[in-house]
Write an enzyme that holds these catalytic residues in place. Structure first.
Site, PDB file in Angstrom:
ATOM      1  N   ALA A  23       0.806  -1.324   0.167  1.00  0.00           N
ATOM      2  CA  ALA A  23      -0.029  -0.073  -0.037  1.00  0.00           C
ATOM      3  C   ALA A  23       0.977   1.146  -0.086  1.00  0.00           C
ATOM      4  CB  ALA A  23      -0.836   0.002   1.320  1.00  0.00           C
ATOM      5  N   PHE A  34      -4.386   0.665   4.131  1.00  0.00           N
ATOM      6  CA  PHE A  34      -5.521  -0.085   4.657  1.00  0.00           C
ATOM      7  C   PHE A  34      -5.395  -0.217   6.269  1.00  0.00           C
ATOM      8  CE2 PHE A  34      -6.192  -0.937   0.313  1.00  0.00           C
ATOM      9  CZ  PHE A  34      -7.385  -1.302   0.194  1.00  0.00           C
ATOM     10  N   VAL A 101      -4.203  -3.522  -5.066  1.00  0.00           N
ATOM     11  CA  VAL A 101      -5.714  -4.160  -6.294  1.00  0.00           C
ATOM     12  C   VAL A 101      -5.757  -2.768  -7.037  1.00  0.00           C
ATOM     13  CG1 VAL A 101      -6.482  -5.837  -4.712  1.00  0.00           C
ATOM     14  CG2 VAL A 101      -7.373  -3.515  -4.428  1.00  0.00           C
ATOM     15  N   ASP A 102      -5.050  -1.698  -6.993  1.00  0.00           N
ATOM     16  CA  ASP A 102      -5.605  -0.445  -7.743  1.00  0.00           C
ATOM     17  C   ASP A 102      -5.201  -0.358  -9.138  1.00  0.00           C
ATOM     18  OD1 ASP A 102      -2.805   0.326  -7.644  1.00  0.00           O
ATOM     19  OD2 ASP A 102      -3.089   0.871  -5.717  1.00  0.00           O
ATOM     20  N   HIS A 117      -3.491 -10.105  -4.784  1.00  0.00           N
ATOM     21  CA  HIS A 117      -4.877  -9.792  -4.158  1.00  0.00           C
ATOM     22  C   HIS A 117      -5.938  -9.584  -5.164  1.00  0.00           C
ATOM     23  CE1 HIS A 117      -2.562  -8.889  -0.063  1.00  0.00           C
ATOM     24  NE2 HIS A 117      -2.570 -10.195  -0.342  1.00  0.00           N
ATOM     25  N   CYS A 125     -17.641 -13.272 -13.137  1.00  0.00           N
ATOM     26  CA  CYS A 125     -18.673 -14.145 -12.973  1.00  0.00           C
ATOM     27  C   CYS A 125     -18.390 -15.479 -12.183  1.00  0.00           C
ATOM     28  CB  CYS A 125     -19.275 -14.473 -14.432  1.00  0.00           C
ATOM     29  SG  CYS A 125     -20.914 -15.473 -13.917  1.00  0.00           S
ATOM     30  N   THR A 191       5.664  -1.800   1.879  1.00  0.00           N
ATOM     31  CA  THR A 191       5.123  -2.671   2.555  1.00  0.00           C
ATOM     32  C   THR A 191       5.444  -3.032   3.907  1.00  0.00           C
ATOM     33  OG1 THR A 191       4.464  -5.240   2.691  1.00  0.00           O
ATOM     34  CG2 THR A 191       6.338  -4.545   1.204  1.00  0.00           C
ATOM     35  N   SER A 192       4.635  -3.153   4.849  1.00  0.00           N
ATOM     36  CA  SER A 192       5.120  -3.359   6.244  1.00  0.00           C
ATOM     37  C   SER A 192       5.439  -4.947   6.255  1.00  0.00           C
ATOM     38  CB  SER A 192       3.657  -2.983   6.961  1.00  0.00           C
ATOM     39  OG  SER A 192       2.680  -3.773   6.647  1.00  0.00           O
TER      40      SER A 192
HETATM   41 ZN    ZN Z   1     -21.516 -15.689 -16.322  1.00  0.00          ZN
END
Ligand code: ZN
Length: 251
Positions: A23, A34, A101-102, A117, A125, A191-192
């Site tokens: 992060a 976070f 995740v950005d 992540h 889906c 990162t920690s």
């Molecule tokens: Zn589907």
């Protein structure tokens, strides 16, 4: 005393340098941390993002996701992301392994990015695996207040991020382990190193003979294991590092 200039020398002589990012590399882009003092998990109950919550009440989880986890449309990579993309483009970085995740590494131009992540750029889906742009899923949530549905089979879509209680994506994890084992310089950046299993990667690299470098705003629990610790702003340290690598590589 070793410093940025020594690190640049290691990278120039390295067959495979790998970066692990957390992060701290995105806070300079305005993303909240976070787990820090003003982090999301101080304001939100993490149990709302357990995998069981997604199964039991996907409508609510999606509304929370849209409210709290969507990156701003104007979110931009910062000089730290750009420096890593630059390092890859000159052939001095094998891979970026990220806990974020950005999607900012890809926007910055990094090509070989392993997302441990998942990513907030897509929804997937749960029935047929179709991927859709997060924007179209979010538009459905905003207009209906309900979890979005797959355009092909009508199945439930989920954000393509890892929820609490879920294992990491197997392919990403095994790729990350492979790069850690192959690397001869391993940089843990912003990162920690407190979140498993990502925090096992630096030690795996080190046990395989890599030089372990930690670049972070604050000390980490693994500083004692590192060959070099740089406490500083990643958005300042990385550009100067890449400048030095370019200079050495041209000599
Ligand atoms: Zn589907």
């Amino acid at each position: 005393m070793v410093d940025v200039a020594d690190l640049a020398g290691w990278i120039v002589n390295s067959g495979c340098t790998v970066a692990l990012t957390g992060a701290g590399i995105s806070t300079a882009s305005g993303l909240p941390d976070f787990r820090g003092p003003s982090g999301i998990w101080r304001r939100l109950d993490p149990s709302g993002f357990e995998i069981d919550a997604l199964r039991e009440d996907p409508d609510r989880v999606w509304r929370m996701f849209v409210e709290h986890f969507l990156p701003d449309a104007d979110l931009r990579p910062n000089p730290a992301h750009l420096a890593l993309a630059d390092l890859e483009s000159i052939g001095r970085l094998c891979a970026v392994i990220t806990q974020n995740v950005d999607g900012l590494h890809q926007i910055a131009g990094s090509r070989n990015v392993i997302e441990l992540h998942g990513s907030t750029r897509e929804a997937v889906c749960t029935s047929c695996g179709t991927r859709v742009e997060i924007r179209s899923a979010v538009a459905q949530v905003r207009s209906t207040g309900r979890a979005p549905r797959c355009p092909h089979c009508g199945g439930l879509l989920r954000p393509d991020v890892i929820f609490f209680g879920e294992p990491l994506p197997r392919e990403a994890l095994s790729a990350a382990i492979g790069y850690a084992a192959r690397s001869d310089v391993f940089m843990a950046i912003g990162t920690s190193l407190t979140v498993a299993p990502a925090n096992s990667l630096p030690m795996r690299a080190k046990l395989n003979g890599a030089k372990l470098v930690i670049i972070n705003g604050e000390p980490t629990e693994m500083d004692g294991e590192a060959d070099l610790v740089i406490n500083g702003k990643v958005e300042e340290v990385l550009p100067s590092l890449v400048q030095e690598v370019r200079r050495l590589a041209e000599e």
